[in-house]
Motif scaffolding. Structure first.
Motif, PDB file in Angstrom:
ATOM      1  N   ASN A  31       9.152  10.518  10.303  1.00 20.82           N
ATOM      2  CA  ASN A  31       8.184   9.488  10.654  1.00 20.82           C
ATOM      3  C   ASN A  31       6.780  10.053  10.786  1.00 20.82           C
ATOM      4  OD1 ASN A  31      10.102   7.441  10.728  1.00 20.82           O
ATOM      5  ND2 ASN A  31      10.616   7.839  12.854  1.00 20.82           N
ATOM      6  N   ALA A  32       6.691  11.225  11.405  1.00 21.88           N
ATOM      7  CA  ALA A  32       5.373  11.842  11.585  1.00 21.88           C
ATOM      8  C   ALA A  32       4.756  12.200  10.240  1.00 21.88           C
ATOM      9  CB  ALA A  32       5.503  13.088  12.464  1.00 21.88           C
ATOM     10  N   GLU A  33       5.567  12.729   9.337  1.00 21.47           N
ATOM     11  CA  GLU A  33       5.037  13.087   8.023  1.00 21.47           C
ATOM     12  C   GLU A  33       4.589  11.850   7.258  1.00 21.47           C
ATOM     13  OE1 GLU A  33       6.290  15.493   3.935  1.00 21.47           O
ATOM     14  OE2 GLU A  33       7.622  15.559   5.685  1.00 21.47           O
ATOM     15  N   TYR A  34       5.371  10.777   7.375  1.00 19.96           N
ATOM     16  CA  TYR A  34       4.973   9.533   6.714  1.00 19.96           C
ATOM     17  C   TYR A  34       3.600   9.085   7.219  1.00 19.96           C
ATOM     18  CZ  TYR A  34       4.632   4.701   5.315  1.00 19.96           C
ATOM     19  OH  TYR A  34       4.161   3.529   4.779  1.00 19.96           O
ATOM     20  N   GLU A  35       3.433   9.075   8.530  1.00 19.32           N
ATOM     21  CA  GLU A  35       2.171   8.609   9.095  1.00 19.32           C
ATOM     22  C   GLU A  35       1.002   9.495   8.669  1.00 19.32           C
ATOM     23  OE1 GLU A  35       0.160   7.622  13.462  1.00 19.32           O
ATOM     24  OE2 GLU A  35       2.346   7.856  13.275  1.00 19.32           O
ATOM     25  N   LYS A  36       1.209  10.795   8.674  1.00 17.49           N
ATOM     26  CA  LYS A  36       0.126  11.699   8.285  1.00 17.49           C
ATOM     27  C   LYS A  36      -0.271  11.510   6.828  1.00 17.49           C
ATOM     28  CE  LYS A  36       1.306  15.262  11.693  1.00 17.49           C
ATOM     29  NZ  LYS A  36       1.882  16.621  11.905  1.00 17.49           N
ATOM     30  N   ARG A  37       0.700  11.227   5.985  1.00 19.38           N
ATOM     31  CA  ARG A  37       0.402  11.058   4.557  1.00 19.38           C
ATOM     32  C   ARG A  37      -0.258   9.717   4.249  1.00 19.38           C
ATOM     33  NH1 ARG A  37       5.137  13.383   0.576  1.00 19.38           N
ATOM     34  NH2 ARG A  37       5.438  15.420   1.569  1.00 19.38           N
ATOM     35  N   PHE A  38       0.229   8.654   4.883  1.00 14.87           N
ATOM     36  CA  PHE A  38      -0.161   7.321   4.436  1.00 14.87           C
ATOM     37  C   PHE A  38      -0.993   6.508   5.420  1.00 14.87           C
ATOM     38  CE2 PHE A  38       3.760   8.459   2.148  1.00 14.87           C
ATOM     39  CZ  PHE A  38       3.285   8.382   0.850  1.00 14.87           C
ATOM     40  N   ARG A  39      -1.151   6.978   6.655  1.00 13.08           N
ATOM     41  CA  ARG A  39      -1.974   6.250   7.620  1.00 13.08           C
ATOM     42  C   ARG A  39      -3.408   6.068   7.134  1.00 13.08           C
ATOM     43  NH1 ARG A  39      -4.251   3.271  10.182  1.00 13.08           N
ATOM     44  NH2 ARG A  39      -4.140   2.771  12.408  1.00 13.08           N
ATOM     45  N   PRO A  40      -3.989   7.008   6.378  1.00  7.88           N
ATOM     46  CA  PRO A  40      -5.355   6.789   5.883  1.00  7.88           C
ATOM     47  C   PRO A  40      -5.513   5.536   5.017  1.00  7.88           C
ATOM     48  CG  PRO A  40      -4.775   9.105   5.693  1.00  7.88           C
ATOM     49  CD  PRO A  40      -3.520   8.381   6.077  1.00  7.88           C
ATOM     50  N   PHE A  41      -4.392   5.002   4.506  1.00  5.05           N
ATOM     51  CA  PHE A  41      -4.477   3.817   3.645  1.00  5.05           C
ATOM     52  C   PHE A  41      -4.175   2.522   4.402  1.00  5.05           C
ATOM     53  CE2 PHE A  41      -3.038   7.445   1.062  1.00  5.05           C
ATOM     54  CZ  PHE A  41      -4.096   7.532   0.175  1.00  5.05           C
ATOM     55  N   ALA A  42      -3.980   2.614   5.720  1.00  8.52           N
ATOM     56  CA  ALA A  42      -3.550   1.449   6.491  1.00  8.52           C
ATOM     57  C   ALA A  42      -4.581   0.324   6.482  1.00  8.52           C
ATOM     58  CB  ALA A  42      -3.229   1.854   7.930  1.00  8.52           C
ATOM     59  N   GLU A  43      -5.857   0.675   6.406  1.00 11.52           N
ATOM     60  CA  GLU A  43      -6.900  -0.349   6.458  1.00 11.52           C
ATOM     61  C   GLU A  43      -7.214  -0.941   5.085  1.00 11.52           C
ATOM     62  OE1 GLU A  43      -7.833  -1.213   9.333  1.00 11.52           O
ATOM     63  OE2 GLU A  43      -6.987   0.459  10.494  1.00 11.52           O
ATOM     64  N   MET A  44      -6.603  -0.422   4.055  1.00 12.95           N
ATOM     65  CA  MET A  44      -6.913  -0.896   2.706  1.00 12.95           C
ATOM     66  C   MET A  44      -6.356  -2.302   2.489  1.00 12.95           C
ATOM     67  SD  MET A  44      -5.802   0.837  -0.927  1.00 12.95           S
ATOM     68  CE  MET A  44      -6.686   2.345  -0.514  1.00 12.95           C
ATOM     69  N   PRO A  45      -7.189  -3.273   2.125  1.00 12.69           N
ATOM     70  CA  PRO A  45      -6.678  -4.628   1.860  1.00 12.69           C
ATOM     71  C   PRO A  45      -5.661  -4.615   0.732  1.00 12.69           C
ATOM     72  CG  PRO A  45      -9.081  -4.627   2.062  1.00 12.69           C
ATOM     73  CD  PRO A  45      -8.658  -3.191   1.990  1.00 12.69           C
ATOM     74  N   GLN A  46      -4.660  -5.448   0.869  1.00 14.00           N
ATOM     75  CA  GLN A  46      -3.602  -5.555  -0.122  1.00 14.00           C
ATOM     76  C   GLN A  46      -3.429  -7.015  -0.533  1.00 14.00           C
ATOM     77  OE1 GLN A  46      -1.896  -2.834  -1.345  1.00 14.00           O
ATOM     78  NE2 GLN A  46      -3.202  -1.540  -0.075  1.00 14.00           N
TER      79      GLN A  46
END
Length: 285
Positions: free
Chosen positions: A51-66
Motif C-alpha cells: 500500500n505504501a509503495e502504491y501511494e508513493k508511486r501514484f499519489r502525485p496523480f491524485a489531483e489530475m482530473p479524469q
C-alpha cells in the motif's frame, strides 16, 4: 440464509430482488471493507509495504482530473463452480472538467488478467501490472464536454490472489460482486492508502487527509463521480442458478447450457451496481 426470487413477470419479483440486493450489500459491503479498505489487494506479510509503495508511486496523480463514466455496457459471465468470472464491455467517458485532458489513468483489479483495455483516441504509454494501473495519452486532447470510449475484457480466475481479495465473492452457491470489482475505474485509488497513522509514519508517509478533489475513494477502485450512470448488463451463470442484479430485469432466458439475464439500471455510480447469483428458491405467483 435462504434467498427468494420471483419470476420477472411478477411485481413481487422486483420487491424481493431489491431486498435481496440490499441484504447482499450489507454482508458484501463488510467483505469489501475488510479486503480493500483495510489492506488493499494483498493479505498477510507485506500488505502495508504494498500500500505504501502504491501511494508513493501514484499519489502525485491524485489531483489530475479524469473523465467520468456515464454509460456502461457490461457482459458478465459467472462460473460459480470454478469460482471465476469474465467481464467485457465498454464505458462512455465524458470530460466534465473545464480544461482539455491530455491523458487518463485507468485502474483495474491487480488480480485481473487483462485481455483487452483500450481508450479510443489514446495510446498506452505506461503499464504497472503489480498495481493494476495504466496510463493512456490522447493523440488529441479530450476537450471539455467531449466523449471517448473505454473497452475492456478482464478475467479473474480461481487463483490464490483472487481468493485473498474477493474471498467467497464467486462461490458454488452464493456469489456476490460489486460493479467496482468487475469494472475499470478512472484515476488514483485512494482506497489503497494505509489507514493506520503509525504504519504511515513508519513508512515515511504524511498523515492521511480527507478525500481530495480528483482522488477516487470508495474502498475499491475509485470513488464514484457525481451524476447518474446508465448500466446495461447481460449476465450469464450456471443453468441451476438465478441472478439478481441492480435495476430492472428486462429479460431472462436459457441458452448454451447456461442461464442468462439482462438488467438495466441508472445508478449514482458504477460501484453501486451489484450482482448476486445462487440457487434461489423460486416461487410462482
Amino acid at each position: 440464509m435462504r434467498w427468494q426470487a420471483l419470476q420477472k413477470t411478477s411485481s413481487a419479483f422486483r420487491l424481493v430482488a431489491a431486498v435481496t440486493v440490499g441484504l447482499s450489500l450489507l454482508s458484501g459491503g463488510w467483505l469489501h471493507y475488510q479486503t480493500r479498505m483495510r489492506g488493499g489487494p494483498r493479505s498477510g506479510e507485506g500488505v502495508a509495504d504494498w500500500n505504501a509503495e502504491y501511494e508513493k508511486r501514484f499519489r502525485p496523480f491524485a489531483e489530475m482530473p479524469q473523465p467520468s463514466p456515464r454509460f456502461i455496457e457490461l457482459a458478465l459471465d459467472l462460473y460459480p463452480g470454478e469460482r471465476w468470472y469474465r467481464a467485457k464491455g465498454q464505458q462512455v467517458l465524458v470530460n466534465e472538467s473545464r480544461a482539455p485532458m491530455d491523458e487518463v489513468w485507468v485502474a483495474v483489479a491487480p488480480e485481473a488478467r487483462v485481455e483487452r483495455l483500450t481508450v479510443a483516441g489514446a495510446q498506452l504509454n505506461h503499464s504497472d501490472p503489480r498495481f493494476g494501473m495504466r496510463r493512456y495519452r490522447f493523440e488529441t486532447p479530450l476537450e471539455p464536454g467531449s466523449k471517448t470510449t473505454l473497452e475492456f475484457d478482464l478475467v479473474v480466475e480461481n487463483s490464490s490472489l483472487a481468493l485473498e481479495v474477493h474471498g467467497d465473492a464467486v462461490s458454488p452457491n452464493g456469489s456476490f460482486l460489486f460493479g467496482a470489482w468487475v469494472l475499470p475505474s478512472m484515476g488514483y485509488v485512494r482506497g489503497y492508502e494505509l489507514q493506520d497513522p503509525s504504519e504511515r509514519r513508519t513508512r515515511g508517509l504524511a498523515p492521511r487527509t480527507g478525500t481530495t478533489e480528483g482522488s477516487r475513494e470508495h474502498g475499491e477502485l475509485g470513488e464514484d463521480v457525481a451524476g447518474p450512470v446508465e448500466i446495461r448488463a447481460t449476465i450469464s451463470t450456471s443453468v441451476d442458478q438465478q441472478v439478481v442484479g441492480s435495476g430492472a430485469l428486462e429479460r431472462a432466458w436459457l441458452e448454451g447450457g447456461r442461464r442468462w439475464f439482462r438488467y438495466r439500471s441508472t445508478v449514482p455510480g458504477a460501484s453501486r451496481f451489484a450482482v448476486a447469483s445462487a440457487r434461489y428458491q423460486t416461487v410462482k405467483v
